[in-house]
Design a protein around this motif. Structure first.
Motif, PDB file in Angstrom:
ATOM      1  N   TRP A  69       1.073  -1.274   0.055  1.00  9.54           N
ATOM      2  CA  TRP A  69       0.095   0.047   0.003  1.00  9.54           C
ATOM      3  C   TRP A  69       0.844   1.101   0.010  1.00  9.54           C
ATOM      4  CZ3 TRP A  69      -4.802  -0.408  -1.781  1.00  9.54           C
ATOM      5  CH2 TRP A  69      -5.165  -1.794  -1.793  1.00  9.54           C
ATOM      6  N   ARG A  70       2.351   1.006  -0.057  1.00  5.62           N
ATOM      7  CA  ARG A  70       2.898   2.264  -0.149  1.00  5.62           C
ATOM      8  C   ARG A  70       2.732   2.781  -1.521  1.00  5.62           C
ATOM      9  NH1 ARG A  70       8.098   4.359   0.678  1.00  5.62           N
ATOM     10  NH2 ARG A  70       9.446   4.611  -1.199  1.00  5.62           N
ATOM     11  N   TYR A  71       2.279   1.993  -2.435  1.00  5.76           N
ATOM     12  CA  TYR A  71       2.057   2.300  -3.790  1.00  5.76           C
ATOM     13  C   TYR A  71       0.771   2.566  -4.338  1.00  5.76           C
ATOM     14  CZ  TYR A  71       6.908   0.500  -3.660  1.00  5.76           C
ATOM     15  OH  TYR A  71       8.314   0.197  -3.168  1.00  5.76           O
ATOM     16  N   SER A  72       0.104   3.016  -3.124  1.00  2.00           N
ATOM     17  CA  SER A  72      -1.190   3.354  -3.377  1.00  2.00           C
ATOM     18  C   SER A  72      -1.667   4.357  -4.595  1.00  2.00           C
ATOM     19  CB  SER A  72      -2.146   3.653  -2.053  1.00  2.00           C
ATOM     20  OG  SER A  72      -1.416   4.964  -1.696  1.00  2.00           O
ATOM     21  N   ALA A  73      -0.906   5.121  -4.977  1.00  2.00           N
ATOM     22  CA  ALA A  73      -0.887   6.297  -5.972  1.00  2.00           C
ATOM     23  C   ALA A  73      -0.916   5.535  -7.274  1.00  2.00           C
ATOM     24  CB  ALA A  73       0.339   7.036  -6.132  1.00  2.00           C
ATOM     25  N   ALA A  74      -0.624   3.948  -7.262  1.00  2.00           N
ATOM     26  CA  ALA A  74      -0.690   3.371  -8.426  1.00  2.00           C
ATOM     27  C   ALA A  74      -1.685   2.184  -8.452  1.00  2.00           C
ATOM     28  CB  ALA A  74       0.788   2.666  -8.886  1.00  2.00           C
ATOM     29  N   LEU A  75      -2.657   2.340  -7.288  1.00  2.00           N
ATOM     30  CA  LEU A  75      -3.444   1.418  -6.972  1.00  2.00           C
ATOM     31  C   LEU A  75      -4.871   2.016  -7.097  1.00  2.00           C
ATOM     32  CD1 LEU A  75      -1.597  -0.674  -4.200  1.00  2.00           C
ATOM     33  CD2 LEU A  75      -1.853  -1.115  -6.588  1.00  2.00           C
ATOM     34  N   PRO A  76      -6.059   0.950  -7.082  1.00  2.00           N
ATOM     35  CA  PRO A  76      -7.269   1.513  -7.242  1.00  2.00           C
ATOM     36  C   PRO A  76      -7.861   2.182  -5.878  1.00  2.00           C
ATOM     37  CG  PRO A  76      -7.341  -0.724  -7.436  1.00  2.00           C
ATOM     38  CD  PRO A  76      -6.093  -0.435  -7.594  1.00  2.00           C
ATOM     39  N   PHE A  77      -7.411   1.689  -4.889  1.00  2.00           N
ATOM     40  CA  PHE A  77      -7.651   2.173  -3.375  1.00  2.00           C
ATOM     41  C   PHE A  77      -6.369   2.533  -2.473  1.00  2.00           C
ATOM     42  CE2 PHE A  77     -10.863  -0.966  -4.761  1.00  2.00           C
ATOM     43  CZ  PHE A  77     -11.926  -0.138  -4.838  1.00  2.00           C
ATOM     44  N   GLU A  78      -7.058   3.282  -1.642  1.00  2.00           N
ATOM     45  CA  GLU A  78      -5.840   3.666  -0.525  1.00  2.00           C
ATOM     46  C   GLU A  78      -5.161   2.576   0.368  1.00  2.00           C
ATOM     47  OE1 GLU A  78      -4.325   6.972   0.002  1.00  2.00           O
ATOM     48  OE2 GLU A  78      -5.042   7.316  -2.117  1.00  2.00           O
ATOM     49  N   GLU A  79      -6.215   1.635   0.660  1.00  2.00           N
ATOM     50  CA  GLU A  79      -5.863   0.538   1.593  1.00  2.00           C
ATOM     51  C   GLU A  79      -6.863  -0.592   1.475  1.00  2.00           C
ATOM     52  OE1 GLU A  79      -5.809   2.504   5.251  1.00  2.00           O
ATOM     53  OE2 GLU A  79      -8.129   2.709   5.577  1.00  2.00           O
ATOM     54  N   GLY A  80      -6.333  -1.629   2.045  1.00  2.00           N
ATOM     55  CA  GLY A  80      -7.082  -2.925   1.859  1.00  2.00           C
ATOM     56  C   GLY A  80      -6.849  -3.840   2.771  1.00  2.00           C
ATOM     57  N   VAL A  81      -7.226  -4.969   2.529  1.00  2.00           N
ATOM     58  CA  VAL A  81      -7.250  -6.265   3.424  1.00  2.00           C
ATOM     59  C   VAL A  81      -5.682  -6.738   3.504  1.00  2.00           C
ATOM     60  CG1 VAL A  81      -8.002  -8.506   4.095  1.00  2.00           C
ATOM     61  CG2 VAL A  81      -9.761  -6.813   2.868  1.00  2.00           C
ATOM     62  N   THR A  82      -5.227  -6.383   4.733  1.00  2.00           N
ATOM     63  CA  THR A  82      -3.688  -6.415   4.710  1.00  2.00           C
ATOM     64  C   THR A  82      -3.102  -7.317   5.889  1.00  2.00           C
ATOM     65  OG1 THR A  82      -1.641  -5.259   4.754  1.00  2.00           O
ATOM     66  CG2 THR A  82      -3.306  -4.419   5.878  1.00  2.00           C
TER      67      THR A  82
END
Ligand SMILES: *Cc1c(COP(=O)(O)O)cnc(C)c1O
Ligand SMILES: [Zn+2]
Length: 437
Positions: A69-82
């Motif tokens: 999730w460091r790379y959330s700028a390149a992902l569809p969401f800010e955070e997820g099930v981690t």
């Protein structure tokens, strides 16, 4: 210099179907789709593969925090099930580097993810999307690691999980994980490709949300392997690696890394000449991608009978080939097939540096060795080999590749005598045991 197919990276204008700057595009016909309204995996017009697109493209400055999730700028969401995933080591391997004969050799050990394979990176994003589209049952076909990862992330999210495995062809550690995390495990009397056919049918009938790498959002999570390699290698060496060598099964990772590089090139963060050459390795008994590269084909021929000790890449119909073949070609990479013996030998060599990997992972190093011997990889190259899964995933293969336990008597003097190469037991029987070892 790499000839990147940047057209695939999408229009500059955000289409109406976009949801919060995210949409899906067909890589074949260019049709665009809303990402989370209906559940879709392939193009409704032409059945082509879909790719996630974003209004904003990432630069290195956008990355902050840790893990995937460091790379959330390149992902569809800010955070997820981690659990959490990512941040895997980039090991130096000086002896192996010397033996192979390249300028730098690093091992990116994806076996250090929470369930022991890179599949976790895809699942943290994929299960987040499953929550967004509001499904209640997750499913995958698997050679083992996908089911282990999906079971863990599914249970973490409190969702029902179904996994379809080829009977008798999944390594012990992987089934154990799926079982304990509470997935329903269906053993299919067929190979991986048949399992995937069935689970795609189930998904088409809305019986389950498909989390194989056909799901474009899983590849978004796996893209972060590429970002991490670039960032870490640059930190160490002040430049980017020339080449990334990786095992190829369904070719999801190959496609994902290619997408990571294209996005960085599009934002101007990475020069096209700095894109690492993607180099895929398959087992000789399951090598449709290598065949397609060698024959210059646009697609792969489906291999019906596949066999290799590297069960994680025992795949005859790589679904992501249309995304991955351009990735290999446009970055100036190649593909190579290795024998099971070469895989086992590489697994031992990697273990000799203290790094424990499963057979499929060792294919990367086996492929690097072969391409060095053929002179296709130069001595001056900086190379990163991706090792995809942990040694404990397949304890049987590890035990087989390693040294045998030596039985000794319950007595220190006799243990010492044994270590000094003298008889273990008394008389003839001990000698026989020694001979048989
Ligand atoms: C899934 C898997 C692979 C294959 O990766 P693709 O993205 O399908 O090419 C390789 N090694 C291991 C250990 C895996 O679990
Ligand atoms: Zn299409």
């Amino acid at each position: 210099m790499a000839d990147l197919d940047l057209e695939l990276a999408g229009p500059e204008t955000v289409p109406d179907v976009a949801d919060d700057g995210t949409w899906l595009t067909c890589i074949e016909c260019g049709e665009q789709f809303a990402p989370f309204d209906d559940v879709i995996y392939t193009c409704a017009e032409c059945d082509g593969l879909l790719e996630a697109r974003y209004a904003d493209r990432p630069t290195f400055e956008d990355f902050e925090g840790r893990g995937v999730w460091r790379y959330s700028a390149a992902l569809p969401f800010e955070e997820g099930v981690t659990l959490p995933e990512g941040d895997t080591p980039l090991h130096e391997v000086p002896r192996l580097e010397e033996e192979v004969g390249v300028r730098n050799l690093r091992i990116k050990h994806e076996g250090m993810n929470p369930t022991g394979s890179f599949k976790d990176r895809g699942m943290t994003v994929g299960v987040r999307v499953a929550q967004e589209v509001d499904v209640d049952r997750l499913a995958c076909a698997s050679t083992g690691n996908t089911s282990a990862a999906l079971s863990a992330y599914g249970s973490r999210a409190g969702l029902e999980t179904l996994v379809l495995l080829p009977e008798g062809k999944v390594a012990a550690g992987k089934i154990a994980q799926a079982a304990l995390h509470g997935a329903r495990i269906l053993e299919v009397d067929g190979n991986f490709d048949s399992c995937l056919d069935i689970v795609q049918d189930l998904a088409d009938r809305d019986e389950a949300y498909l989390l194989n790498s056909l799901n474009p959002f899983r590849l978004e999570g796996q893209k972060t392997i590429g970002f991490e390699i670039l960032e870490r290698f640059y930190e160490d060496e002040g430049r980017y690696p020339d080449r990334i060598v990786l095992p190829v099964g369904n070719a999801g990772n190959t496609a994902a890394l290619y997408k990571a590089f294209r996005e960085l090139v599009q934002s101007g963060a990475l020069a096209p000449g700095d894109v690492p050459k993607l180099t895929g390795v398959q087992a000789e008994g399951a090598a449709p991608m290598v065949e397609a590269i060698e024959e210059g084909r646009e697609d792969t021929r489906r291999w019906e009978d596949v066999e290799t000790i590297a069960t994680a890449i025992r795949i005859g119909n790589p679904v992501n080939a249309p995304k991955a073949l351009p990735g290999i070609r446009n970055t100036g990479g190649t593909a190579v097939a290795v024998s099971d013996e070469e895989i086992t030998e590489a697994q031992r060599a990697i273990a000799g540096e203290g790094i424990g990997v499963e057979p499929a992972s060792a294919a990367s190093v086996a492929g690097l060795r072969k391409l060095r011997e053929r002179g296709e990889i130069g001595a001056g190259e900086d190379v990163v080999c991706l090792t995809t899964g942990h040694l404990l995933k397949d304890p049987d293969a590890a035990a087989e590749a390693g040294s045998d336990p030596e039985p000794v008597p319950n007595d220190t003097d006799k243990v010492l005598a044994h270590l000094q190469g003298r008889d273990v037991g008394s008389g003839l029987l001990g000698k026989l045991v020694g001979l048989l070892r």
